[in-house]
Design an enzyme around this catalytic site. Structure first.
Site, PDB file in Angstrom:
ATOM      1  N   SER A  50       0.754  -1.117  -0.036  1.00 15.03           N
ATOM      2  CA  SER A  50       0.087   0.170  -0.028  1.00 15.03           C
ATOM      3  C   SER A  50       0.886   1.080   0.073  1.00 15.03           C
ATOM      4  CB  SER A  50      -0.782  -0.080   1.383  1.00 15.03           C
ATOM      5  OG  SER A  50      -1.709  -1.256   1.258  1.00 15.03           O
ATOM      6  N   ASP A  82      -0.050  -1.123  -4.481  1.00 22.94           N
ATOM      7  CA  ASP A  82      -1.598  -1.039  -4.634  1.00 22.94           C
ATOM      8  C   ASP A  82      -2.230   0.061  -4.831  1.00 22.94           C
ATOM      9  OD1 ASP A  82      -3.974  -2.449  -4.553  1.00 22.94           O
ATOM     10  OD2 ASP A  82      -4.179  -2.779  -2.351  1.00 22.94           O
ATOM     11  N   HIS A 179     -13.472  -2.674   0.664  1.00 22.96           N
ATOM     12  CA  HIS A 179     -12.251  -3.042   1.715  1.00 22.96           C
ATOM     13  C   HIS A 179     -12.610  -2.886   3.045  1.00 22.96           C
ATOM     14  CE1 HIS A 179     -10.082  -0.789  -1.759  1.00 22.96           C
ATOM     15  NE2 HIS A 179      -9.990  -1.873  -2.050  1.00 22.96           N
ATOM     16  N   GLY A 180     -11.901  -3.806   4.009  1.00 23.44           N
ATOM     17  CA  GLY A 180     -12.088  -3.783   5.327  1.00 23.44           C
ATOM     18  C   GLY A 180     -13.038  -4.966   5.656  1.00 23.44           C
ATOM     19  N   HIS A 207     -10.821  -7.006  -5.388  1.00 24.30           N
ATOM     20  CA  HIS A 207     -10.304  -6.146  -4.124  1.00 24.30           C
ATOM     21  C   HIS A 207     -11.365  -6.888  -3.083  1.00 24.30           C
ATOM     22  CE1 HIS A 207      -7.793  -3.297  -6.016  1.00 24.30           C
ATOM     23  NE2 HIS A 207      -7.988  -3.965  -6.878  1.00 24.30           N
ATOM     24  N   GLY A 209     -11.160  -9.097  -0.492  1.00 25.08           N
ATOM     25  CA  GLY A 209     -11.084 -10.458  -0.429  1.00 25.08           C
ATOM     26  C   GLY A 209     -11.405 -10.881   1.141  1.00 25.08           C
ATOM     27  N   THR A 210     -11.064  -9.954   1.922  1.00 23.77           N
ATOM     28  CA  THR A 210     -11.101 -10.551   3.337  1.00 23.77           C
ATOM     29  C   THR A 210     -12.570 -10.607   3.690  1.00 23.77           C
ATOM     30  OG1 THR A 210      -9.067  -9.611   4.338  1.00 23.77           O
ATOM     31  CG2 THR A 210     -10.631 -10.075   5.881  1.00 23.77           C
ATOM     32  N   ASN A 229      -6.933 -10.033  -3.902  1.00 22.37           N
ATOM     33  CA  ASN A 229      -6.306  -9.130  -2.971  1.00 22.37           C
ATOM     34  C   ASN A 229      -6.792  -9.452  -1.400  1.00 22.37           C
ATOM     35  OD1 ASN A 229      -5.402  -7.912  -5.046  1.00 22.37           O
ATOM     36  ND2 ASN A 229      -6.343  -5.908  -4.706  1.00 22.37           N
TER      37      ASN A 229
HETATM   38 ZN   LIG Z   1      -8.482  -2.543  -3.190  1.00 18.48          ZN
END
Ligand SMILES: [Zn+2]
Length: 283
Positions: A50, A82, A179-180, A207, A209-210, A229
């Site tokens: 990042s 990224d 994200h997050g 994007h 992925g978590t 990601n």
């Molecule tokens: Zn991303």
């Protein structure tokens, strides 16, 4: 082995429909753990960084550390910058030997994004590097919207035009991920990935992925998501690992033992994703 290009990693993954994890590392320890995970399960891997991490360590140090670590491991690995809206930082990284970058011009108009992305691709080509492109901002926890609200999507034909006229190596469309950490179950737009891939054989980037289920990963990868990601889960694993270790051994002051414990937890986290994504055994 020496670092390889993003294309060399993504093209075979896209053709054979497996995903390659792009893990947002933050320092030497996290970089080594992700690379060691790739070695253990024989997987190609993307070391992703990042903008804030680049600001902390510097583009040259990260590239040299990566080159040294990758050369000592027998798996294909590539170094990727990224979400970067800053043209100067992209050029600094690519000139320093980084393998690819995501030019994030999602806040700009379509015409400006197109023009600047072409400039990034031309610069990257001169340095033997690749480029990830995107047109829409990926949602984040900080701007969580009502899950029923319709996102303003760029028409698929315009995505295809963008891919064609920029010459990017992979494309990150908005597909309902964020994200997050997800507060509610995300509504994934599988059809959008399928529609873009049906028109252009360009690897798609996932994007956020978590927190996605194993089934969601597998369906998106089968549809053409070749780069997956993972950032938030690495941060969580890092923090939890430190916390657990110090809670269990409050009198342990040997940083080497502490780092070894964190390395092991990060290694297992990354290996788990590589197994799910199907990249294990592909190196
Ligand atoms: Zn991303």
């Amino acid at each position: 082995m020496p670092a390889v290009s993003l294309r060399e990693i993504l093209q075979p993954a896209f053709e054979a429909r497996y995903g390659v994890g792009a893990f947002n590392i933050v320092n030497d320890l996290t970089m080594a753990a992700v690379l060691d995970a790739a070695v253990e399960v024989k997987s190609p891997v993307i070391i992703q960084v990042s903008v804030n991490t680049v600001k902390m360590w510097g583009a040259r140090l990260i590239q040299q550390m990566f080159a040294e670590m990758a050369s000592r491991r027998p798996v294909p690995a590539t170094l990727h910058l990224d979400h970067c809206p800053d043209m100067e930082m992209i050029k600094t990284c690519l000139a320093a030997g980084w393998n690819s970058a995501l030019f994030d011009a999602s806040s700009l108009s379509y015409q400006d994004n197109l023009r600047l992305c072409r400039e990034v691709v031309a610069f990257a080509k001169k340095h033997g590097a690749g480029v990830e492109g995107e047109l829409e901002a990926v949602r984040g926890i900080e701007h969580e919207v009502d899950s029923d609200a319709q996102e303003e999507l760029v028409p698929v034909e315009r995505c295809v035009e963008f891919i064609d006229s920029t010459g990017i190596d992979c494309f990150a469309p908005a597909i309902g991920t964020a994200h997050g950490l997800y507060k509610t179950k995300p509504k994934i737009n599988f059809e959008r990935v399928e529609a873009i891939v049906a028109r252009r054989r360009t690897p798609i980037v996932l994007h956020g992925g978590t927190g996605l289920s194993k089934e969601t990963f597998k369906r998106l990868i089968a549809a053409g998501c070749a780069k997956v990601n993972i950032s938030t889960m690495l941060k969580i694993t890092f923090g939890d690992s430190l916390k657990n270790y110090l809670e269990a051994k409050p009198k342990e002051y040997d940083p080497m033992k502490l780092q070894k414990a964190v390395h092991t937890d990060l290694l297992n986290m990354a290996k788990g994703f590589m197994e799910i994504f199907g990249s294990a055994g592909k190196a």
